[in-house]
Structure formats: structure tokens, C-alpha cells
Design a protein around this motif. Structure first.
Motif, PDB file in Angstrom:
ATOM      1  N   PRO A 153      -5.382   0.928 -14.460  1.00  0.00           N
ATOM      2  CA  PRO A 153      -5.362   2.225 -13.759  1.00  0.00           C
ATOM      3  C   PRO A 153      -6.482   2.370 -12.741  1.00  0.00           C
ATOM      4  O   PRO A 153      -6.335   3.090 -11.751  1.00  0.00           O
ATOM      5  N   ALA A 154      -7.595   1.667 -12.956  1.00  0.00           N
ATOM      6  CA  ALA A 154      -8.688   1.695 -11.991  1.00  0.00           C
ATOM      7  C   ALA A 154      -8.581   0.553 -10.988  1.00  0.00           C
ATOM      8  O   ALA A 154      -8.674   0.763  -9.779  1.00  0.00           O
ATOM      9  N   THR A 155      -8.364  -0.668 -11.486  1.00  0.00           N
ATOM     10  CA  THR A 155      -8.410  -1.825 -10.588  1.00  0.00           C
ATOM     11  C   THR A 155      -7.245  -1.850  -9.607  1.00  0.00           C
ATOM     12  O   THR A 155      -7.426  -2.134  -8.416  1.00  0.00           O
ATOM     13  N   ALA A 156      -6.045  -1.562 -10.080  1.00  0.00           N
ATOM     14  CA  ALA A 156      -4.899  -1.446  -9.171  1.00  0.00           C
ATOM     15  C   ALA A 156      -4.867  -0.068  -8.528  1.00  0.00           C
ATOM     16  O   ALA A 156      -4.370   0.100  -7.411  1.00  0.00           O
ATOM     17  N   GLY A 157      -5.420   0.920  -9.233  1.00  0.00           N
ATOM     18  CA  GLY A 157      -5.394   2.291  -8.731  1.00  0.00           C
ATOM     19  C   GLY A 157      -6.099   2.461  -7.404  1.00  0.00           C
ATOM     20  O   GLY A 157      -5.663   3.247  -6.561  1.00  0.00           O
ATOM     21  N   VAL A 158      -7.185   1.724  -7.190  1.00  0.00           N
ATOM     22  CA  VAL A 158      -7.912   1.881  -5.927  1.00  0.00           C
ATOM     23  C   VAL A 158      -7.053   1.420  -4.754  1.00  0.00           C
ATOM     24  O   VAL A 158      -7.047   2.051  -3.681  1.00  0.00           O
ATOM     25  N   PHE A 159      -6.261   0.360  -4.923  1.00  0.00           N
ATOM     26  CA  PHE A 159      -5.411  -0.128  -3.829  1.00  0.00           C
ATOM     27  C   PHE A 159      -4.257   0.838  -3.553  1.00  0.00           C
ATOM     28  O   PHE A 159      -3.939   1.134  -2.393  1.00  0.00           O
ATOM     29  N   GLY A 160      -3.625   1.337  -4.610  1.00  0.00           N
ATOM     30  CA  GLY A 160      -2.541   2.287  -4.406  1.00  0.00           C
ATOM     31  C   GLY A 160      -3.018   3.574  -3.771  1.00  0.00           C
ATOM     32  O   GLY A 160      -2.335   4.160  -2.917  1.00  0.00           O
ATOM     33  N   SER A 161      -4.203   4.016  -4.168  1.00  0.00           N
ATOM     34  CA  SER A 161      -4.753   5.250  -3.602  1.00  0.00           C
ATOM     35  C   SER A 161      -5.057   5.088  -2.123  1.00  0.00           C
ATOM     36  O   SER A 161      -4.812   5.992  -1.320  1.00  0.00           O
ATOM     37  N   ILE A 162      -5.583   3.925  -1.757  1.00  0.00           N
ATOM     38  CA  ILE A 162      -5.837   3.649  -0.345  1.00  0.00           C
ATOM     39  C   ILE A 162      -4.519   3.620   0.432  1.00  0.00           C
ATOM     40  O   ILE A 162      -4.397   4.215   1.508  1.00  0.00           O
ATOM     41  N   GLY A 163      -3.521   2.933  -0.117  1.00  0.00           N
ATOM     42  CA  GLY A 163      -2.227   2.880   0.560  1.00  0.00           C
ATOM     43  C   GLY A 163      -1.604   4.245   0.737  1.00  0.00           C
ATOM     44  O   GLY A 163      -1.040   4.561   1.796  1.00  0.00           O
ATOM     45  N   GLY A 164      -1.724   5.091  -0.302  1.00  0.00           N
ATOM     46  CA  GLY A 164      -1.188   6.445  -0.200  1.00  0.00           C
ATOM     47  C   GLY A 164      -1.896   7.271   0.834  1.00  0.00           C
ATOM     48  O   GLY A 164      -1.268   8.016   1.606  1.00  0.00           O
ATOM     49  N   LEU A 165      -3.221   7.149   0.885  1.00  0.00           N
ATOM     50  CA  LEU A 165      -3.998   7.879   1.894  1.00  0.00           C
ATOM     51  C   LEU A 165      -3.623   7.427   3.305  1.00  0.00           C
ATOM     52  O   LEU A 165      -3.435   8.260   4.201  1.00  0.00           O
ATOM     53  N   CYS A 166      -3.506   6.105   3.486  1.00  0.00           N
ATOM     54  CA  CYS A 166      -3.165   5.589   4.816  1.00  0.00           C
ATOM     55  C   CYS A 166      -1.799   6.096   5.264  1.00  0.00           C
ATOM     56  O   CYS A 166      -1.599   6.437   6.443  1.00  0.00           O
ATOM     57  N   ARG A 167      -0.847   6.161   4.332  1.00  0.00           N
ATOM     58  CA  ARG A 167       0.465   6.706   4.699  1.00  0.00           C
ATOM     59  C   ARG A 167       0.372   8.195   5.015  1.00  0.00           C
ATOM     60  O   ARG A 167       0.931   8.675   6.008  1.00  0.00           O
ATOM     61  N   MET A 168      -0.337   8.934   4.171  1.00  0.00           N
ATOM     62  CA  MET A 168      -0.426  10.378   4.381  1.00  0.00           C
ATOM     63  C   MET A 168      -1.045  10.700   5.733  1.00  0.00           C
ATOM     64  O   MET A 168      -0.579  11.587   6.447  1.00  0.00           O
ATOM     65  N   ARG A 169      -2.084   9.966   6.103  1.00  0.00           N
ATOM     66  CA  ARG A 169      -2.766  10.199   7.373  1.00  0.00           C
ATOM     67  C   ARG A 169      -2.144   9.412   8.531  1.00  0.00           C
ATOM     68  O   ARG A 169      -2.571   9.537   9.666  1.00  0.00           O
TER      69      ARG A 169
END
Length: 451
Positions: A153-169
Motif C-alpha cells: 500500500p505504501a511502495t506501490a501507492g506512491v506510484f499510483g498516487s503520482i499517476g493519479g495526480l498527473c492525470r488530474m492536473r
């Protein structure tokens, strides 16, 4: 050959809310709602005030990021993400992607809320960011064929969170790829905290959320990141996982959306305990098993279950430990018929009667070779009169195969809001979720309902 980071970026930036099918859109609304409610309840989780105090000290003044369940509180974006990430995961009540053994929404939602607090974001872009982020977290998990080694949840979570932010913005591919590179630089989170049942588990999720904001900020300022962040010789998969088959997962991007594969958590405990709770409740309801007539209860299940919740209870164990201890959880279920947020009090954690009852409950490993399997499993009760009764578990309550009903979903959300002191906001939040994709500024609209 195209780097995996490029393929994840291309997929994430291409997610369109309006092009998603009805089931993906429904799942996005449901798990946004569920995660917001769980995060609000998390303001009263163990050590949540301390985590918020730490984040406030790091943040200083002038922040814009709202913190769930804390009306009027504002922190700088990285620290708002930290506080919300902690609150969403701290009670083990946040949704889970079982095949990936990951909790995607804890970090993804915390990051998108923090980023959207900086400048207005539409509901459609926010929801698309959620879908993109969950796709990345879950894909990184399901590509792995070996047992869990780091806290995904942390190690993969950081990549998914970045990808989600990049899409949102709607950031550029180059900036997005560079941000994933800094995700690798910041990635961390081990299973040692899980083994010991320490609050560091939720802190690791919080740190991943904070790091995702920082990684995107660095990339937007022009810092070039490693392009082999996912599949390079010293990339994420090489360092954090053992056996990986990534290509089929990458080929699936865009053909399915992993948001539809998420499972609700009906109980605020480690997901691995849920099948055992359901089996025990079934035997109580159908076969008359009680705390008084039970000699022993054994849950025979895949190795992952024993690894995650097979630990033994002891007086004075922490709340984090107890949520991952089926023996104690089962004892509570035998005495109450269920387990909920208010059960994890110091008095109950050291209750001699509960601890004695828990000694009759155990988890046993079967011969399942799948390192990520939760089922099939069998719960067997031996009664004091010698009767033996069993219940088989072939699916998890809350999973796509056995989802919460609309009524059960809403009841959980309302319980969470009430636990967090915002029960009055329940109906307003339900209504907001249904028109979320029409919003021009999601944080402004959300604050109006929950603050």
C-alpha cells in the motif's frame, strides 16, 4: 522496448471520465464515498491526533489542504496528504484490491485531495485521477507472483498516487515520467511494522502520500527523474519484488479498470480476517455456536491469511496489533456478533475474558500455493459436547463477487461519519457523490458539506 513508466504514464493521462463505462463510474463513486467516510472516522483513530500534530508542526502556516474530520484545519499540501493518508488507513477500514494485496485509495485519495486544495479541480478530472491511480497501484501488485515482502500500500501507492495526480492536473508526459522517477527515489515501506502490529503501517501510507506530492512538485520544477523507475535494473520491481510478470498487466491497461476490482471492508480489521469472521458468524447463526459452548475454532486458510492475521493475542497489545489478530477479533465476534470501530478500547484489549476466549481460536495454514490467495478456506468449530461443525468460505464479503448492497454501503458510511463526529453530514455527502462529476471545484464543494 518502451519503459513501463512510459506505458503507465500514457495510460494514466489518457483516462477520460466520460469514456468510462457505467460500472467503472459507479465503482469510482462508491469507493470515493467509502474512503472519504473512512478518513473522517479516522480522525478518532488511535494516534490520529498525534499524527495531525506532527503534520501541523512540519507544515507551519499558510496551508490550503483540508484534513478530513477536522473542520477548518488547513495544512500545506504534502502534510495534508500525510494526515489524510494516516486517517484513511489507520483503522484498517479502507477498501482493498485483494489480488494486488494493496489499499490503493488510502494514498491516492489523500494525494488528490491535497493537490486539489491548491487550485480548483473539476469533479470529472478528480474521478479520472482516482481511476488512473488505482489502475497503477493494482497493476503493480497483480504483476507480482511471489509472497509479499514490502508493504505494497505504501511502495506501490506512491506510484499510483503520482499517476493519479498527473492525470488530474493533466501534466505533460515528460513531467509525469519524471515524477514517477522521484516516486522511486522516495519509495519505502516494509512488512516489519505489520509483523509487529505497529502504527508505522499507517505512517508508511501517510509518507507515501506526502512523497507523491513532493515528487510531482519536483518534476514540475524541472527535475529530471529516472525513466526506469518501474522496470529498470534498479527500479521498483527489481528492488521491492521477487517474481514478476509485468507484460500481461501492461497489455491490460485500458482494457479493464482496476477500480471495479476493489473490495469494501465490512469490518475495521485486516482484510485477511474477514473470511474467518464471516465463517464464525455463520456458525453462530446457523449452528448455534456460542462463547459458552465453543471448545475451539480453527480457520484453515491460504498461507497469506496466517501470515497477516494468525498472530497470538496478549494483554496490552496495541490497537494496530489487535486489528491484525483474528484470535482476538473472533473473541469479540463471539461475544457481540460483530466487530466495529468502538470495540478497540484499552479495556477490551486487556479484558481477561476476551483473551481467554481468544486462546480457543486459531488460524491454520492449508496447502494453497498462491501467495496472494484469501480463499478458499474452512472454519471449523469443535463444541464442548464433541460436535464438530464447519463453514466453507469461497468468496470474501465486500468483494466484487459478493459486494456490499447499496444499503450496507450507506450504513457503513453513516457509521463512519458518526464515529468521526460528522453524522449530520451523511445525507449531504451522499448527494454530493452522486453529482461529483459535475462539480467545478471539488474541495470547495466537499468542504461545504463536511465542514
Amino acid at each position: 522496448m518502451t519503459a513501463a513508466s512510459d506505458r503507465f504514464v500514457g495510460h494514466a493521462l489518457g483516462v477520460s471520465w466520460h469514456d468510462l463505462g457505467p460500472s467503472a463510474q459507479r465503482a469510482a463513486r462508491n469507493f470515493l464515498h467509502d474512503s472519504l467516510a473512512v478518513g473522517i472516522a479516522g480522525r478518532n483513530a488511535a494516534l490520529a491526533d498525534e499524527a495531525f500534530h506532527a503534520a501541523t508542526g512540519w507544515s507551519g502556516q499558510g496551508g490550503t489542504g483540508l484534513v478530513l474530520g477536522r473542520p477548518g484545519a488547513r495544512l500545506t499540501a504534502p502534510h495534508a496528504a500525510f494526515a489524510n493518508g494516516y486517517q484513511i488507513h489507520a483503522q484498517e477500514y479502507d477498501c482493498v484490491h485483494e489480488p494486488a494485496v494493496a489499499h490503493p485509495m488510502a494514498s491516492v485519495l489523500a494525494v488528490l485531495l491535497a493537490e486539489a486544495s491548491r487550485a480548483p479541480v473539476s469533479g470529472a478530472d478528480f474521478l479520472a485521477g482516482i481511476v488512473a491511480g488505482v489502475d497503477i497501484v493494482a497493476s503493480l501488485g497483480v504483476a507480482v507472483k511471489s509472497p509479499l515482502k514490502f508493504f505494497r500500500p505504501a511502495t506501490a501507492g506512491v506510484f499510483g498516487s503520482i499517476g493519479g495526480l498527473c492525470r488530474m492536473r493533466q501534466l505533460t508526459p515528460e513531467v509525469s515520467r519524471n515524477a514517477l522517477g522521484y516516486g522511486l527515489a522516495f519509495a519505502s515501506g516494509t512488512m516489519q511494522a505489520h509483523v509487529e502490529g505497529k502504527p508505522a503501517l499507517a505512517i508508511q501510507v501517510a509518507a507515501a502520500a506526502r512523497s507523491a506530492i513532493e515528487a510531482a512538485d519536483l518534476a514540475r520544477l524541472g527535475f529530471e527523474g529516472s525513466h526506469g523507475s518501474i522496470d529498470g535494473p534498479f527500479g521498483y520491481l527489481s528492488l521491492f519484488e521477487d517474481e514478476v510478470d509485468l507484460e500481461p498487466v501492461l497489455a491490460d491497461l485500458g482494457k479493464r479498470h482496476r477500480i471495479e476490482e476493489l473490495s469494501w471492508k465490512p469490518f475495521p480489521t485486516g482484510r485477511a480476517a474477514h473470511g474467518a469472521i464471516i465463517a464464525l458468524r455463520s456458525l453462530m447463526e446457523r449452528r448455534g455456536v456460542t462463547a459458552d459452548n465453543l471448545r475451539s475454532f480453527t480457520y484453515r486458510a491460504p498461507p497469506l491469511i496466517h501470515r497477516l492475521v494468525g498472530r497470538r493475542p496478549f494483554a496490552g497489545m496495541s490497537v494496530a496489533y489487535a486489528r491484525l489478530c483474528f484470535a482476538w477479533l473472533g473473541a469479540v465476534v463471539l461475544t457481540r456478533g460483530t466487530i466495529d470501530l468502538a470495540d478497540f478500547t484499552p479495556e477490551r484489549l486487556s479484558d481477561p475474558a476476551l483473551l481467554a476466549l481468544a486462546e480457543r481460536i486459531m488460524v491454520e495454514v492449508d496447502d494453497n500455493g498462491d501467495p496472494a490467495a484469501f480463499v478458499p478456506a474452512v472454519g471449523t468449530a469443535v463444541l464442548t459436547n464433541g460436535t464438530v461443525v464447519s463453514d466453507s468460505v469461497s468468496r470474501q464479503f465486500g468483494s466484487p463477487e459478493w459486494p456490499l448492497s447499496r444499503e450496507e454501503h450507506l450504513a457503513k458510511a453513516e457509521r463512519c461519519l458518526s464515529f468521526g463526529g460528522l453524522g449530520h453530514a451523511h445525507r449531504g455527502l451522499v448527494d454530493l457523490i452522486e453529482r461529483f462529476d459535475e462539480l467545478d471545484d471539488v474541495v470547495l464543494a466537499l468542504a461545504a458539506v463536511i465542514e
